[in-house]
Design a protein around this motif. Structure first.
Motif, mmCIF file in Angstrom:
data_model
loop_
_atom_site.group_PDB
_atom_site.id
_atom_site.type_symbol
_atom_site.label_atom_id
_atom_site.label_comp_id
_atom_site.label_asym_id
_atom_site.label_seq_id
_atom_site.Cartn_x
_atom_site.Cartn_y
_atom_site.Cartn_z
ATOM 1 N N TYR A 112 39.298 79.829 17.868
ATOM 2 C CA TYR A 112 38.837 81.204 18.096
ATOM 3 C C TYR A 112 38.630 81.498 19.575
ATOM 4 N N ASP A 135 36.998 89.493 11.802
ATOM 5 C CA ASP A 135 36.515 88.189 11.345
ATOM 6 C C ASP A 135 36.192 88.210 9.857
ATOM 7 N N VAL A 146 31.808 83.179 16.732
ATOM 8 C CA VAL A 146 32.821 84.177 17.087
ATOM 9 C C VAL A 146 32.165 85.422 17.670
#
Length: 509
Positions: A112, A135, A146
């Motif tokens: 990521y 996401d 993230v």
């Protein structure tokens, strides 16, 4: 006491040998081979030869087109209007189109940061680009990481949006569709899409956007993939050989002849108005990239890539036929060439002909296959497929054996897609390793993936391997064609995969 007598259902000629299984089997085989097996095998050979010819003509025609393109067509910048976007002192940055960059991800712990960092590093006026991280992660820890990564880039002045939803309906297509519904997207002209394991170069938009800006008839610019881990192991080298043909020949020919070719799902830029006109992303549809390093991950990926197009063909064929905006020639091309030959025939004929029907002719010598169908055509097709990766030409034999093994799963997935059965709607995200292995410098031993006993054994491969080995032994003892060399090699390949001795560990870089 009265004696009980038994009567045998077998004919008198067989009664005396009913305890001898081999003789019984031989007798039954001789009885059914002539009236049943031979006609069925002849029909199968004829169908397979027709499919081989279809694939042969398709491959040769694409080869001719690509040679002409390379000799006279030049680069895409010559075939389409392309020029650098120039600054406008009066309009300023508003002279540049607004670009949305979508990054769909799902539990992408290893990659990521790489994908978000690469997208945020794209060179484009900062007020004319929006990074959208979609996401769908189910792991709360990964979602938090993230989101924090997005906030870190936002603190640097990057316009980045972290978007989540409360379900995974439609998987990736569903995430892309939901991402397009946000109000800030309405101001965007184009959308670039990158999967989480893709790392675009900083000048990606400068090189792709002008094609759409100066050619209003174009809807998509698809970038070619480059694999960062193609040298990681033998399996990734095999995958590179397969995929390079798709990019260097199939898509190049489609682009050069102004015909249809498929969006690869990533590393492409769409004209948003074209997407909207087509109805947007639907659940029925599904630069630098990472190849699956484990066989388990590769099997899941190949299931998606084979099942998806076959299922899409089933659902779209009538819609394509009825479409009045598409010319007859392009309808024929997309239905026959793009879908039927490349996405269905190519998979089916590879497994059914070379791994089932052709070996069966060893057991039934009454059925013969012409040398052009057994040797010449597959040789030409193989050479045309492999020529896209000349650096790996010495691995051609391994590639042939590996592709034949994988054709088993591709054929299975193709029929699942056509019949909408079993795992047709299953979406298993390909496992990515990113730079995780590279960062573990201290670990000298290769990372080995542990398997449960049931997961390591693959029954289908073992079954086909046993069949090929049996036919090879029969040809060695009773035959005279020396076909057993190929049969034993192919059986070995199926056994290696069947017992899980491929893609079980990734060497450290």
């Amino acid at each position: 006491m009265e004696r009980v007598t038994t009567t045998s259902p077998l004919p008198e000629s067989l009664a005396g040998t009913r305890d001898d299984f081999a003789e019984q089997f031989g007798f039954l085989w001789s009885k059914i081979k002539g009236p049943l097996i031979v006609p069925l095998l002849k029909i199968s050979v004829a169908i397979c030869l027709i499919m081989s010819l279809m694939l042969f003509v398709e491959r040769v025609s694409m080869g001719i087109v690509i040679v002409i393109v390379k000799m006279f067509g030049g680069k895409p910048e010559r075939r389409y209007k392309w020029e650098p976007i120039k600054d406008d002192l009066e309009l300023g940055n508003s002279a540049y189109p607004m670009v949305l960059v979508q990054i769909p991800m799902y539990n992408e712990k290893e990659v990521y940061q790489l994908s978000i960092g690469a997208a945020c590093g794209l060179s484009w006026p900062s007020d004319r680009i929006i990074i959208q991280v979609l996401d769908d992660s189910t792991d709360p820890t990964i979602k938090e990481m993230v989101e924090m990564e997005c906030q870190r880039w936002a603190s640097k002045g990057i316009t980045i949006k972290y978007e989540i939803r409360d379900n995974r309906n439609g998987y990736k297509a569903g995430a892309l569709r939901e991402g397009m519904k946000h109000n800030y997207v309405k101001q965007c002209d184009y959308v670039a899409i990158f999967d989480a394991d893709f790392q675009p170069e900083p000048d990606f938009l400068w090189r792709t956007i002008p094609f759409l800006l100066y050619n209003p008839q174009l809807a998509l610019v698809q970038a070619r993939w480059k694999f960062v881990n193609s040298d990681e192991c033998l399996m990734t080298r095999m995958q590179e050989m397969s995929l390079d043909y798709h990019f260097t020949v199939e898509q190049e020919v489609g682009s050069s002849t102004c015909a249809f070719f498929g969006f690869n799902g990533t590393a492409g830029v769409w004209r948003i108005s074209a997407l909207n006109e087509a109805g947007g992303w639907k659940d029925r549809t599904t630069v630098k990239n990472e190849l699956p390093s484990t066989f388990k991950a590769y099997r899941y990926q190949q299931h998606r890539w084979s099942c998806g197009p076959a299922n899409l063909f089933r659902k779209m064929v009538m819609e394509i036929i009825r479409n009045k905006k598409v010319t007859l020639w392009k309808k024929v091309h997309v239905i026959y060439s793009f879908f039927f030959v490349r996405k269905i025939v190519a998979h089916v004929v590879t497994f059914v002909f070379y791994c089932v029907v052709l070996p069966a002719t060893v057991l039934v010598p009454e059925v013969t296959v012409p040398i052009w169908g057994a040797i010449y055509i597959p040789s030409v097709i193989t050479i045309l497929n492999a020529i896209g990766t000349p650096r790996s030409i010495h691995l051609l034999v391994f590639w042939i054996l590996f592709e034949n093994v994988m054709s088993l799963h591709r054929t299975k997935a193709t029929f699942i897609g056509l019949l909408e059965a079993g795992r047709v709607n299953e979406w298993v995200v390909t496992e990515k390793l990113g730079d995780a292995l590279k960062s573990k410098v201290a670990s000298k031993a290769p990372k080995r993936f542990r398997f449960r006993f049931g997961e390591r054994l693959h029954v289908l491969e073992l079954g086909v391997g046993a069949y090929l080995f049996f036919v090879g032994c029969y040809d060695l003892i009773f035959g005279s064609s020396h076909f057993f060399f190929f049969l034993f090699l192919q059986a070995l390949a199926f056994f290696i995969v069947g017992f899980g001795y491929i893609g079980t560990f990734v060497p450290n870089s």
